[in-house]
Design a protein around this motif. Structure first.
Motif, PDB file in Angstrom:
ATOM      1  N   VAL A  64       0.860  -1.192   0.000  1.00  0.00           N
ATOM      2  CA  VAL A  64       0.000   0.000   0.000  1.00  0.00           C
ATOM      3  C   VAL A  64       0.895   1.241   0.000  1.00  0.00           C
ATOM      4  O   VAL A  64       1.835   1.344   0.787  1.00  0.00           O
ATOM      5  CB  VAL A  64      -0.925   0.005   1.239  1.00  0.00           C
ATOM      6  CG1 VAL A  64      -1.696   1.318   1.320  1.00  0.00           C
ATOM      7  CG2 VAL A  64      -1.888  -1.177   1.197  1.00  0.00           C
ATOM      8  N   ASP A  65       0.617   2.166  -0.894  1.00  0.00           N
ATOM      9  CA  ASP A  65       1.361   3.428  -0.965  1.00  0.00           C
ATOM     10  C   ASP A  65       0.759   4.378   0.068  1.00  0.00           C
ATOM     11  O   ASP A  65      -0.334   4.913  -0.112  1.00  0.00           O
ATOM     12  CB  ASP A  65       1.238   4.026  -2.370  1.00  0.00           C
ATOM     13  CG  ASP A  65       2.111   5.265  -2.555  1.00  0.00           C
ATOM     14  OD1 ASP A  65       2.219   6.059  -1.593  1.00  0.00           O
ATOM     15  OD2 ASP A  65       2.670   5.451  -3.644  1.00  0.00           O
ATOM     16  N   ARG A  66       1.444   4.538   1.182  1.00  0.00           N
ATOM     17  CA  ARG A  66       0.901   5.304   2.308  1.00  0.00           C
ATOM     18  C   ARG A  66       0.709   6.779   1.968  1.00  0.00           C
ATOM     19  O   ARG A  66      -0.190   7.429   2.488  1.00  0.00           O
ATOM     20  CB  ARG A  66       1.788   5.133   3.534  1.00  0.00           C
ATOM     21  CG  ARG A  66       1.698   3.724   4.113  1.00  0.00           C
ATOM     22  CD  ARG A  66       2.683   3.444   5.210  1.00  0.00           C
ATOM     23  NE  ARG A  66       2.661   4.457   6.238  1.00  0.00           N
ATOM     24  CZ  ARG A  66       3.634   5.354   6.415  1.00  0.00           C
ATOM     25  NH1 ARG A  66       4.698   5.340   5.638  1.00  0.00           N
ATOM     26  NH2 ARG A  66       3.552   6.243   7.377  1.00  0.00           N
ATOM     27  N   ARG A  67       1.543   7.308   1.074  1.00  0.00           N
ATOM     28  CA  ARG A  67       1.385   8.721   0.688  1.00  0.00           C
ATOM     29  C   ARG A  67       0.075   8.925  -0.092  1.00  0.00           C
ATOM     30  O   ARG A  67      -0.675   9.858   0.166  1.00  0.00           O
ATOM     31  CB  ARG A  67       2.568   9.187  -0.162  1.00  0.00           C
ATOM     32  CG  ARG A  67       3.776   9.578   0.675  1.00  0.00           C
ATOM     33  CD  ARG A  67       4.935   9.996  -0.214  1.00  0.00           C
ATOM     34  NE  ARG A  67       6.102  10.294   0.595  1.00  0.00           N
ATOM     35  CZ  ARG A  67       6.478  11.513   0.936  1.00  0.00           C
ATOM     36  NH1 ARG A  67       5.773  12.556   0.554  1.00  0.00           N
ATOM     37  NH2 ARG A  67       7.552  11.723   1.663  1.00  0.00           N
ATOM     38  N   LYS A  68      -0.160   8.029  -1.041  1.00  0.00           N
ATOM     39  CA  LYS A  68      -1.408   8.108  -1.827  1.00  0.00           C
ATOM     40  C   LYS A  68      -2.620   7.964  -0.918  1.00  0.00           C
ATOM     41  O   LYS A  68      -3.593   8.701  -1.022  1.00  0.00           O
ATOM     42  CB  LYS A  68      -1.447   6.995  -2.889  1.00  0.00           C
ATOM     43  CG  LYS A  68      -0.628   7.271  -4.136  1.00  0.00           C
ATOM     44  CD  LYS A  68      -0.850   6.130  -5.128  1.00  0.00           C
ATOM     45  CE  LYS A  68       0.141   6.211  -6.290  1.00  0.00           C
ATOM     46  NZ  LYS A  68       0.091   4.985  -7.112  1.00  0.00           N
ATOM     47  N   LEU A  69      -2.537   6.972  -0.024  1.00  0.00           N
ATOM     48  CA  LEU A  69      -3.645   6.722   0.895  1.00  0.00           C
ATOM     49  C   LEU A  69      -3.857   7.927   1.816  1.00  0.00           C
ATOM     50  O   LEU A  69      -4.996   8.344   2.058  1.00  0.00           O
ATOM     51  CB  LEU A  69      -3.354   5.459   1.721  1.00  0.00           C
ATOM     52  CG  LEU A  69      -4.472   4.918   2.606  1.00  0.00           C
ATOM     53  CD1 LEU A  69      -5.736   4.653   1.809  1.00  0.00           C
ATOM     54  CD2 LEU A  69      -4.017   3.644   3.315  1.00  0.00           C
ATOM     55  N   GLY A  70      -2.753   8.497   2.274  1.00  0.00           N
ATOM     56  CA  GLY A  70      -2.822   9.674   3.146  1.00  0.00           C
ATOM     57  C   GLY A  70      -3.509  10.851   2.484  1.00  0.00           C
ATOM     58  O   GLY A  70      -4.314  11.557   3.109  1.00  0.00           O
ATOM     59  N   ARG A  71      -3.201  11.050   1.198  1.00  0.00           N
ATOM     60  CA  ARG A  71      -3.819  12.166   0.467  1.00  0.00           C
ATOM     61  C   ARG A  71      -5.339  12.005   0.397  1.00  0.00           C
ATOM     62  O   ARG A  71      -6.075  12.980   0.441  1.00  0.00           O
ATOM     63  CB  ARG A  71      -3.222  12.279  -0.949  1.00  0.00           C
ATOM     64  CG  ARG A  71      -1.880  13.001  -0.962  1.00  0.00           C
ATOM     65  CD  ARG A  71      -1.501  13.445  -2.357  1.00  0.00           C
ATOM     66  NE  ARG A  71      -1.190  12.337  -3.243  1.00  0.00           N
ATOM     67  CZ  ARG A  71       0.020  11.784  -3.367  1.00  0.00           C
ATOM     68  NH1 ARG A  71       1.026  12.238  -2.644  1.00  0.00           N
ATOM     69  NH2 ARG A  71       0.224  10.790  -4.212  1.00  0.00           N
TER      70      ARG A  71
END
Length: 199
Positions: A64-71
């Motif tokens: 999981v790409d945490r930056r993408k999810l965070g956005r």
């Protein structure tokens, strides 16, 4: 019983610096952030994340790409709640397992729980004392901009989903000021732990 000290404070206040200083004095650190990363690698949780947010949320390697999810989640309270309901139970279970393990060790004087959203989740109920780490906003922003590339809007967005700093400070048993003076920080940590008869 070995006491547990929880660390709270604003984003970028330097909670990890306080945790490091406590570790040097015999504390056993349990940090919630790495457990959050670990949660997203669990097959069942990952499957539910993909089901809700799609394969576009994954890195090339499949994690999981945490930056993408965070956005996504920090822009929408409903999405954030959905993610929290998936990962928080796992994180709390791992925190309690780590605490139980630490209590069996003779070299551990006390346990440190570093969790940014401790008050929001109710995990502070597992702590005997709470420390609030205070740092000037300009300094916090400087650190976050340098380390994570955040702009002012990003900091504000993240802060909006946490309890106000005044509320965090109110529940604390001690306040430690982190204004980038490492020696001063270490002295404050030592004095606080001595007052609490932890060391």
């Amino acid at each position: 019983m070995i006491p547990t000290i929880g660390i709270v404070g604003g984003i970028g206040s330097g909670k990890s610096f306080v945790a490091d200083a406590m570790q040097r004095l015999g504390g056993y650190l349990i940090a919630a952030d790495p457990l959050g990363h670990e949660a997203l690698k669990q097959a069942d949780i990952k499957a539910q994340v993909i089901e809700r947010w799609g394969n576009g949320i994954l890195e090339d390697g499949g994690d999981v790409d945490r930056r993408k999810l965070g956005r996504i989640v920090f822009a929408d309270a409903t999405e954030l709640q959905a993610l929290e309901s998936l990962v928080f139970p796992y994180i709390e279970k791992r925190i309690l397992e780590a605490m139980a393990g630490a209590r069996t060790r003779s070299d551990v004087k006390f346990i440190i729980l570093d969790a940014a959203i401790m008050l929001e989740t109710g995990w502070h109920r597992h702590c005997d004392k709470i420390v609030f780490v205070d740092a000037p906003r300009e300094l916090r922003f400087e650190r976050l901009n340098e380390k994570r590339g955040w702009d002012e809007k990003e900091l504000q967005r993240r802060e909006n989903v946490q309890k106000p700093l005044a509320e965090k400070r109110k529940v604390a048993d001690a306040v430690i000021v982190n204004d980038a003076d490492a020696d001063k920080l270490a002295r404050q940590v030592q004095v606080t732990l001595e007052q609490w008869k932890v060391i």
